[in-house]
Design a protein around this motif. Structure first.
Motif, PDB file in Angstrom:
ATOM      1  N   SER A  30      30.648  42.570  41.588  1.00 27.63           N
ATOM      2  CA  SER A  30      30.701  42.406  40.142  1.00 27.63           C
ATOM      3  C   SER A  30      31.427  41.125  39.759  1.00 27.63           C
ATOM      4  CB  SER A  30      31.426  43.599  39.512  1.00 27.63           C
ATOM      5  OG  SER A  30      32.801  43.580  39.856  1.00 27.63           O
ATOM      6  N   ASP A  31      31.276  40.781  38.480  1.00 26.04           N
ATOM      7  CA  ASP A  31      32.065  39.676  37.943  1.00 26.04           C
ATOM      8  C   ASP A  31      32.905  40.227  36.783  1.00 26.04           C
ATOM      9  OD1 ASP A  31      30.396  39.802  35.658  1.00 26.04           O
ATOM     10  OD2 ASP A  31      29.120  38.186  36.384  1.00 26.04           O
ATOM     11  N   GLU A  32      33.654  39.371  36.124  1.00 28.26           N
ATOM     12  CA  GLU A  32      34.567  39.821  35.069  1.00 28.26           C
ATOM     13  C   GLU A  32      33.823  40.547  33.947  1.00 28.26           C
ATOM     14  OE1 GLU A  32      38.059  38.124  32.096  1.00 28.26           O
ATOM     15  OE2 GLU A  32      37.095  36.770  33.502  1.00 28.26           O
ATOM     16  N   GLU A  33      32.651  40.076  33.579  1.00 26.39           N
ATOM     17  CA  GLU A  33      31.884  40.722  32.504  1.00 26.39           C
ATOM     18  C   GLU A  33      31.534  42.172  32.861  1.00 26.39           C
ATOM     19  OE1 GLU A  33      27.637  40.326  30.106  1.00 26.39           O
ATOM     20  OE2 GLU A  33      28.201  38.777  31.546  1.00 26.39           O
ATOM     21  N   HIS A  34      31.159  42.416  34.107  1.00 28.61           N
ATOM     22  CA  HIS A  34      30.843  43.779  34.535  1.00 28.61           C
ATOM     23  C   HIS A  34      32.069  44.682  34.431  1.00 28.61           C
ATOM     24  CE1 HIS A  34      27.718  41.495  36.952  1.00 28.61           C
ATOM     25  NE2 HIS A  34      27.024  42.230  36.104  1.00 28.61           N
ATOM     26  N   ARG A  35      33.229  44.164  34.841  1.00 27.32           N
ATOM     27  CA  ARG A  35      34.453  44.971  34.779  1.00 27.32           C
ATOM     28  C   ARG A  35      34.877  45.225  33.334  1.00 27.32           C
ATOM     29  NH1 ARG A  35      34.850  41.675  39.072  1.00 27.32           N
ATOM     30  NH2 ARG A  35      36.191  40.140  38.063  1.00 27.32           N
ATOM     31  N   ILE A  36      34.681  44.250  32.457  1.00 29.22           N
ATOM     32  CA  ILE A  36      34.971  44.449  31.029  1.00 29.22           C
ATOM     33  C   ILE A  36      34.059  45.531  30.463  1.00 29.22           C
ATOM     34  CG2 ILE A  36      34.765  43.379  28.745  1.00 29.22           C
ATOM     35  CD1 ILE A  36      35.798  40.762  30.086  1.00 29.22           C
ATOM     36  N   ASN A  37      32.787  45.490  30.819  1.00 32.97           N
ATOM     37  CA  ASN A  37      31.837  46.483  30.317  1.00 32.97           C
ATOM     38  C   ASN A  37      32.136  47.886  30.823  1.00 32.97           C
ATOM     39  OD1 ASN A  37      30.329  44.836  28.651  1.00 32.97           O
ATOM     40  ND2 ASN A  37      28.899  44.256  30.257  1.00 32.97           N
ATOM     41  N   VAL A  38      32.483  48.020  32.095  1.00 32.76           N
ATOM     42  CA  VAL A  38      32.780  49.360  32.608  1.00 32.76           C
ATOM     43  C   VAL A  38      34.049  49.898  31.960  1.00 32.76           C
ATOM     44  CG1 VAL A  38      34.158  48.904  34.706  1.00 32.76           C
ATOM     45  CG2 VAL A  38      32.541  50.794  34.672  1.00 32.76           C
ATOM     46  N   GLN A  39      34.994  49.022  31.663  1.00 36.36           N
ATOM     47  CA  GLN A  39      36.211  49.460  30.974  1.00 36.36           C
ATOM     48  C   GLN A  39      35.888  49.920  29.560  1.00 36.36           C
ATOM     49  OE1 GLN A  39      39.203  46.477  30.225  1.00 36.36           O
ATOM     50  NE2 GLN A  39      40.815  48.020  30.239  1.00 36.36           N
ATOM     51  N   LYS A  40      35.072  49.163  28.868  1.00 36.26           N
ATOM     52  CA  LYS A  40      34.742  49.476  27.478  1.00 36.26           C
ATOM     53  C   LYS A  40      33.891  50.745  27.351  1.00 36.26           C
ATOM     54  CE  LYS A  40      32.498  47.450  23.437  1.00 36.26           C
ATOM     55  NZ  LYS A  40      31.823  46.268  22.888  1.00 36.26           N
ATOM     56  N   TYR A  41      32.930  50.917  28.244  1.00 39.33           N
ATOM     57  CA  TYR A  41      31.962  52.004  28.087  1.00 39.33           C
ATOM     58  C   TYR A  41      32.262  53.248  28.916  1.00 39.33           C
ATOM     59  CZ  TYR A  41      29.062  48.807  25.459  1.00 39.33           C
ATOM     60  OH  TYR A  41      28.593  47.940  24.494  1.00 39.33           O
ATOM     61  N   GLN A  42      33.098  53.139  29.952  1.00 33.01           N
ATOM     62  CA  GLN A  42      33.297  54.287  30.838  1.00 33.01           C
ATOM     63  C   GLN A  42      34.744  54.762  30.935  1.00 33.01           C
ATOM     64  OE1 GLN A  42      30.498  55.598  31.610  1.00 33.01           O
ATOM     65  NE2 GLN A  42      29.241  53.800  31.190  1.00 33.01           N
ATOM     66  N   PHE A  43      35.693  53.862  30.958  1.00 27.39           N
ATOM     67  CA  PHE A  43      37.078  54.230  31.241  1.00 27.39           C
ATOM     68  C   PHE A  43      37.930  54.369  29.993  1.00 27.39           C
ATOM     69  CE2 PHE A  43      36.679  51.929  35.566  1.00 27.39           C
ATOM     70  CZ  PHE A  43      36.177  53.057  36.156  1.00 27.39           C
ATOM     71  N   LYS A  44      39.071  55.031  30.176  1.00 28.29           N
ATOM     72  CA  LYS A  44      40.073  55.166  29.121  1.00 28.29           C
ATOM     73  C   LYS A  44      41.368  54.478  29.540  1.00 28.29           C
ATOM     74  CE  LYS A  44      38.151  59.571  27.783  1.00 28.29           C
ATOM     75  NZ  LYS A  44      37.883  60.804  28.444  1.00 28.29           N
ATOM     76  N   THR A  45      41.328  53.667  30.562  1.00 29.19           N
ATOM     77  CA  THR A  45      42.527  53.065  31.144  1.00 29.19           C
ATOM     78  C   THR A  45      42.528  51.550  30.951  1.00 29.19           C
ATOM     79  OG1 THR A  45      41.364  52.961  33.251  1.00 29.19           O
ATOM     80  CG2 THR A  45      42.789  54.869  32.879  1.00 29.19           C
ATOM     81  N   PRO A  46      43.716  50.932  30.963  1.00 26.27           N
ATOM     82  CA  PRO A  46      43.795  49.489  30.702  1.00 26.27           C
ATOM     83  C   PRO A  46      43.483  48.587  31.892  1.00 26.27           C
ATOM     84  CG  PRO A  46      45.998  50.401  30.898  1.00 26.27           C
ATOM     85  CD  PRO A  46      45.036  51.558  30.955  1.00 26.27           C
TER      86      PRO A  46
END
Length: 134
Positions: A30-46
């Motif tokens: 992954s790249d940074e955009e993928h990690r930002i998206n998974v954080q926004k759409y899937q996770f509740k953690t920072p």
């Protein structure tokens, strides 16, 4: 395409991209955009990290036995690693999907205790959010 596994947690985890470790934390598929998206759409953690060995962590009856066995070993090792970083009452989240599908609707959710689950009874197909509680 590659299957990526991401973890989300409330604590910072050091990047560990040693080739000789069963589970590594860093940027692989992954790249940074993928990690930002998974954080926004899937996770509740920072904090979000990609976790990898040669492939993402997926446990389902549709996988070949060798890959499924490897995923089970990786999951056990990941839980041991995360247990050393988390305090009692804390948790981490795990989500695996094909790179580029981080914003898609998840297909399942599961909550497990970090140190007390039967690895042979778990079903974790792609797009399943798993919360591991300590």
């Amino acid at each position: 395409m590659s299957l990526a596994s991401y973890i989300g947690c409330n604590v910072e985890i050091p990047i560990n991209d040693e080739d000789d470790d069963l589970v590594t934390i860093g940027s692989f598929f992954s790249d940074e955009e993928h990690r930002i998206n998974v954080q926004k759409y899937q996770f509740k953690t920072p904090y979000v990290y990609e976790v990898s060995s040669d492939w993402g962590i997926e446990i389902s009856e549709y996988m070949n036995r060798k890959t499924c066995a490897e995923s089970k070993k990786e999951l056990i090792e990941l839980c041991k690693l995360m247990d050393s970083y988390l305090k009692n009452g804390d948790f981490f989240e795990l989500y695996s999907c094909w790179v580029g599908e981080e914003t898609q609707r998840r297909e399942g959710e599961l909550t497990l205790q970090i140190n007390s689950f039967d690895i042979d009874q778990i079903k974790m197909p792609e797009k399943t959010l798993v919360r591991f509680e300590k």
